[in-house]
Every structure is written in C-alpha cells, then in structure tokens.
Write a protein that holds these residues in place. Structure first.
Motif, PDB file in Angstrom:
ATOM      1  N   ALA A  45       6.918   2.347   9.873  1.00 26.85           N
ATOM      2  CA  ALA A  45       6.593   2.475   8.454  1.00 26.85           C
ATOM      3  C   ALA A  45       6.480   1.090   7.821  1.00 26.85           C
ATOM      4  O   ALA A  45       5.622   0.857   6.969  1.00 26.85           O
ATOM      5  CB  ALA A  45       7.665   3.313   7.754  1.00 26.85           C
ATOM      6  N   LYS A  46       7.325   0.173   8.254  1.00 30.80           N
ATOM      7  CA  LYS A  46       7.303  -1.194   7.728  1.00 30.80           C
ATOM      8  C   LYS A  46       5.973  -1.877   8.065  1.00 30.80           C
ATOM      9  O   LYS A  46       5.393  -2.578   7.233  1.00 30.80           O
ATOM     10  CB  LYS A  46       8.478  -1.989   8.302  1.00 30.80           C
ATOM     11  CG  LYS A  46       8.743  -3.284   7.583  1.00 30.80           C
ATOM     12  CD  LYS A  46       9.100  -2.992   6.144  1.00 30.80           C
ATOM     13  CE  LYS A  46       9.826  -4.106   5.456  1.00 30.80           C
ATOM     14  NZ  LYS A  46      10.010  -3.826   4.032  1.00 30.80           N
ATOM     15  N   GLN A  84       3.342  -0.458   5.783  1.00 31.83           N
ATOM     16  CA  GLN A  84       3.527  -1.005   4.439  1.00 31.83           C
ATOM     17  C   GLN A  84       3.017  -2.438   4.357  1.00 31.83           C
ATOM     18  O   GLN A  84       2.299  -2.794   3.420  1.00 31.83           O
ATOM     19  CB  GLN A  84       5.004  -0.940   4.058  1.00 31.83           C
ATOM     20  CG  GLN A  84       5.289  -1.443   2.657  1.00 31.83           C
ATOM     21  CD  GLN A  84       6.779  -1.418   2.323  1.00 31.83           C
ATOM     22  OE1 GLN A  84       7.571  -0.817   3.022  1.00 31.83           O
ATOM     23  NE2 GLN A  84       7.135  -2.084   1.247  1.00 31.83           N
ATOM     24  N   GLN A  85       3.351  -3.257   5.337  1.00 36.15           N
ATOM     25  CA  GLN A  85       2.911  -4.652   5.340  1.00 36.15           C
ATOM     26  C   GLN A  85       1.389  -4.754   5.419  1.00 36.15           C
ATOM     27  O   GLN A  85       0.778  -5.564   4.726  1.00 36.15           O
ATOM     28  CB  GLN A  85       3.571  -5.417   6.490  1.00 36.15           C
ATOM     29  CG  GLN A  85       5.053  -5.661   6.270  1.00 36.15           C
ATOM     30  CD  GLN A  85       5.765  -6.212   7.501  1.00 36.15           C
ATOM     31  OE1 GLN A  85       5.248  -6.167   8.617  1.00 36.15           O
ATOM     32  NE2 GLN A  85       6.976  -6.713   7.294  1.00 36.15           N
ATOM     33  N   MET A 135      -0.766  -2.566   4.365  1.00 32.08           N
ATOM     34  CA  MET A 135      -1.306  -2.145   3.067  1.00 32.08           C
ATOM     35  C   MET A 135      -1.145  -3.258   2.033  1.00 32.08           C
ATOM     36  O   MET A 135      -2.063  -3.513   1.253  1.00 32.08           O
ATOM     37  CB  MET A 135      -0.623  -0.866   2.598  1.00 32.08           C
ATOM     38  CG  MET A 135      -1.010   0.354   3.416  1.00 32.08           C
ATOM     39  SD  MET A 135      -0.154   1.846   2.911  1.00 32.08           S
ATOM     40  CE  MET A 135      -1.027   2.213   1.390  1.00 32.08           C
ATOM     41  N   GLU A 136       0.007  -3.920   2.039  1.00 30.12           N
ATOM     42  CA  GLU A 136       0.260  -5.002   1.086  1.00 30.12           C
ATOM     43  C   GLU A 136      -0.671  -6.186   1.323  1.00 30.12           C
ATOM     44  O   GLU A 136      -0.977  -6.932   0.400  1.00 30.12           O
ATOM     45  CB  GLU A 136       1.728  -5.438   1.165  1.00 30.12           C
ATOM     46  CG  GLU A 136       2.681  -4.413   0.576  1.00 30.12           C
ATOM     47  CD  GLU A 136       4.150  -4.710   0.847  1.00 30.12           C
ATOM     48  OE1 GLU A 136       4.458  -5.673   1.598  1.00 30.12           O
ATOM     49  OE2 GLU A 136       4.997  -3.966   0.324  1.00 30.12           O
ATOM     50  N   ILE A 144       2.195   8.695   0.329  1.00 28.08           N
ATOM     51  CA  ILE A 144       1.699   7.326   0.327  1.00 28.08           C
ATOM     52  C   ILE A 144       0.347   7.318  -0.401  1.00 28.08           C
ATOM     53  O   ILE A 144      -0.519   8.143  -0.091  1.00 28.08           O
ATOM     54  CB  ILE A 144       1.549   6.796   1.770  1.00 28.08           C
ATOM     55  CG1 ILE A 144       2.911   6.810   2.483  1.00 28.08           C
ATOM     56  CG2 ILE A 144       0.938   5.396   1.771  1.00 28.08           C
ATOM     57  CD1 ILE A 144       2.829   6.567   3.985  1.00 28.08           C
ATOM     58  N   TRP A 160       9.800   5.487   5.128  1.00 26.28           N
ATOM     59  CA  TRP A 160       8.876   4.800   4.219  1.00 26.28           C
ATOM     60  C   TRP A 160       9.628   4.195   3.038  1.00 26.28           C
ATOM     61  O   TRP A 160      10.355   4.891   2.331  1.00 26.28           O
ATOM     62  CB  TRP A 160       7.804   5.762   3.719  1.00 26.28           C
ATOM     63  CG  TRP A 160       6.801   5.141   2.813  1.00 26.28           C
ATOM     64  CD1 TRP A 160       6.703   5.311   1.471  1.00 26.28           C
ATOM     65  CD2 TRP A 160       5.754   4.243   3.175  1.00 26.28           C
ATOM     66  NE1 TRP A 160       5.658   4.582   0.973  1.00 26.28           N
ATOM     67  CE2 TRP A 160       5.052   3.913   1.997  1.00 26.28           C
ATOM     68  CE3 TRP A 160       5.341   3.677   4.381  1.00 26.28           C
ATOM     69  CZ2 TRP A 160       3.968   3.050   1.994  1.00 26.28           C
ATOM     70  CZ3 TRP A 160       4.250   2.818   4.377  1.00 26.28           C
ATOM     71  CH2 TRP A 160       3.578   2.519   3.197  1.00 26.28           C
ATOM     72  N   GLU A 161       9.440   2.907   2.802  1.00 24.53           N
ATOM     73  CA  GLU A 161      10.087   2.225   1.689  1.00 24.53           C
ATOM     74  C   GLU A 161       9.072   1.709   0.667  1.00 24.53           C
ATOM     75  O   GLU A 161       9.449   1.095  -0.325  1.00 24.53           O
ATOM     76  CB  GLU A 161      10.934   1.060   2.206  1.00 24.53           C
ATOM     77  CG  GLU A 161      12.080   1.506   3.094  1.00 24.53           C
ATOM     78  CD  GLU A 161      12.870   0.338   3.686  1.00 24.53           C
ATOM     79  OE1 GLU A 161      12.534  -0.832   3.403  1.00 24.53           O
ATOM     80  OE2 GLU A 161      13.825   0.608   4.424  1.00 24.53           O
ATOM     81  N   GLY A 162       7.801   1.966   0.929  1.00 27.27           N
ATOM     82  CA  GLY A 162       6.744   1.472   0.039  1.00 27.27           C
ATOM     83  C   GLY A 162       6.515   2.398  -1.143  1.00 27.27           C
ATOM     84  O   GLY A 162       7.298   3.308  -1.415  1.00 27.27           O
TER      85      GLY A 162
END
Length: 99
Positions: A6-7, A10-11, A13-14, A35, A93-95
C-alpha cells in the motif's frame, strides 16, 4: 502472484504516476471509503467485465485485506493481464480516502 505494498502505491500516486487501481469490494464497502480514482468492479462481476480492461495496461487490485484482490489478481493473470495485488488491502492504506 506479483504484489505491491500500500505504501508503494501511495508513493507512486504522490509522485504523479497514473495507476489503474481496481477495487473489488462490494458497493457498501466502497461507499465507506476508497482510494481516489479507483475503478470499482465487485469481485463477483470481474469475469463478466474483463472486456472493459486493456491487456496492455498494468492493474493493481485492491480489497479490504488482500484476500479477494488476490483472487482477482489470479483471475486477471489467467486471462493474460498484467496485474499486481495490493498486499494488506485498505487495512494497510494510509493515503487519502474518498467517501
């Protein structure tokens, strides 16, 4: 089966990467938070909607904890798609989440 954390999702996507995320949870689960930009195809409908997907594009499968998305990953792999399972699902997921 190829997996991605998930990280890592997220990265990517960022950093502005265009990802094809498919959430295979049920409608009521997706409505509680998903998401942003995800494609929603419940696992039970996936085989009937394969024609909507492009075999030349990679996909990342998402569910609550990684089990259903693992099954979805196997379905897509067996049909010739480039696909990864997001390990841990939405629980990991943390995003950002859209409701």
């Amino acid at each position: 089966m190829k997996e991605i954390t998930a990280k890592e999702v997220q990265q990517a996507m960022e950093q502005g990467s265009k990802l094809n995320l498919i959430d295979v949870r049920e409608v009521n689960e997706v409505e509680t938070g998903h998401i942003p930009g995800v494609i929603h195809i419940p696992l039970g409908l996936l085989e009937f909607r394969l024609h909507e997907l492009n075999k030349n594009e990679p996909y990342i499968m998402v569910c609550r904890s990684g089990g259903r998305s693992g099954r979805a990953t196997q379905i897509l792999e067996s049909n010739g798609f480039i696909v990864s399972n997001m390990a841990g699902g939405m629980l990991a997921w943390e995003g950002a989440v859209k409701i």
